[in-house]
Design an enzyme around this catalytic site. Structure first.
Site, PDB file in Angstrom:
ATOM      1  N   PRO A 259       2.866   2.551  -1.748  1.00 47.38           N
ATOM      2  CA  PRO A 259       2.424   3.030  -3.067  1.00 47.38           C
ATOM      3  C   PRO A 259       0.987   3.548  -3.142  1.00 47.38           C
ATOM      4  CG  PRO A 259       2.384   0.651  -3.009  1.00 47.38           C
ATOM      5  CD  PRO A 259       2.950   1.096  -1.688  1.00 47.38           C
ATOM      6  N   CYS A 260       0.731   4.704  -2.542  1.00 50.61           N
ATOM      7  CA  CYS A 260      -0.601   5.298  -2.623  1.00 50.61           C
ATOM      8  C   CYS A 260      -0.965   5.660  -4.067  1.00 50.61           C
ATOM      9  CB  CYS A 260      -0.715   6.504  -1.703  1.00 50.61           C
ATOM     10  SG  CYS A 260       0.592   7.731  -1.863  1.00 50.61           S
ATOM     11  N   HIS A 261       0.033   5.788  -4.928  1.00 50.16           N
ATOM     12  CA  HIS A 261      -0.242   6.086  -6.339  1.00 50.16           C
ATOM     13  C   HIS A 261      -0.968   4.941  -7.032  1.00 50.16           C
ATOM     14  CE1 HIS A 261       3.756   4.161  -6.263  1.00 50.16           C
ATOM     15  NE2 HIS A 261       3.417   3.646  -7.425  1.00 50.16           N
TER      16      HIS A 261
END
Length: 165
Positions: free
Chosen positions: A115-117
């Site tokens: 989850p780079c978001h």
């Protein structure tokens, strides 16, 4: 190498694996799908994630990258669903700099699942997002998670909540 195209609320996604682990998620479609059981399971878990029924992926992952990038991706995986961290917080934890963490975020070959978001700039600014749709996609993913985790959109503390993982 197995690969599968699926539809998602963010547009078509391309899933790829090496037979033992998921190796990439990208935007678009393959000309021809050659799925395996792992990619079918990945598609099932992504569908559950997009509807709010899944908050933690349970998939073997093998992202290609340097040792530093893999350490950043591991830090991302530790951020709880609906939570966020900052580039600076992750950098401090890893003894690095925020720009290097941002570079690792941009090079993430398995977005959404890794989850780079969930990584934001200081003060809760969105920073960047290399996936299709850019910051609109990042905002959509964060809103989805906050809605299903019961976190209010205006919670200014959320950006710093996991800054020092």
């Amino acid at each position: 190498m197995a690969h599968l195209s699926i539809d998602s609320p963010l547009g078509p996604l391309m899933l790829a694996g090496d037979g033992s682990a998921l190796t990439s998620v990208g935007w678009g479609r393959f000309e021809r799908d050659e799925p395996d059981a792992l990619l079918v399971e990945t598609a099932r878990q992504l569908e559950a994630y997009f509807t709010g029924r899944l908050q933690r992926f349970d998939l073997p992952l093998k992202p290609a990258g340097t040792a530093f990038r893999r350490s950043v991706w591991d830090a991302m995986l530790a951020i709880p669903y609906g939570g966020t961290a900052t580039y600076g917080g992750v950098a401090k934890m890893l003894g690095s700099g925020p720009r290097a963490v941002g570079g690792a975020c941009g090079a993430n070959p398995i977005p959404i699942v890794i989850p780079c978001h969930r990584i934001l700039a200081s003060g809760g600014a969105p920073g960047g997002y290399s996936g299709h749709g850019g910051l609109d996609t990042k905002a959509w993913l964060l809103a989805l998670e906050r809605r299903h985790a019961g976190i209010s959109q205006g919670n200014g503390a959320a950006a710093e909540q996991f800054a020092l993982l």
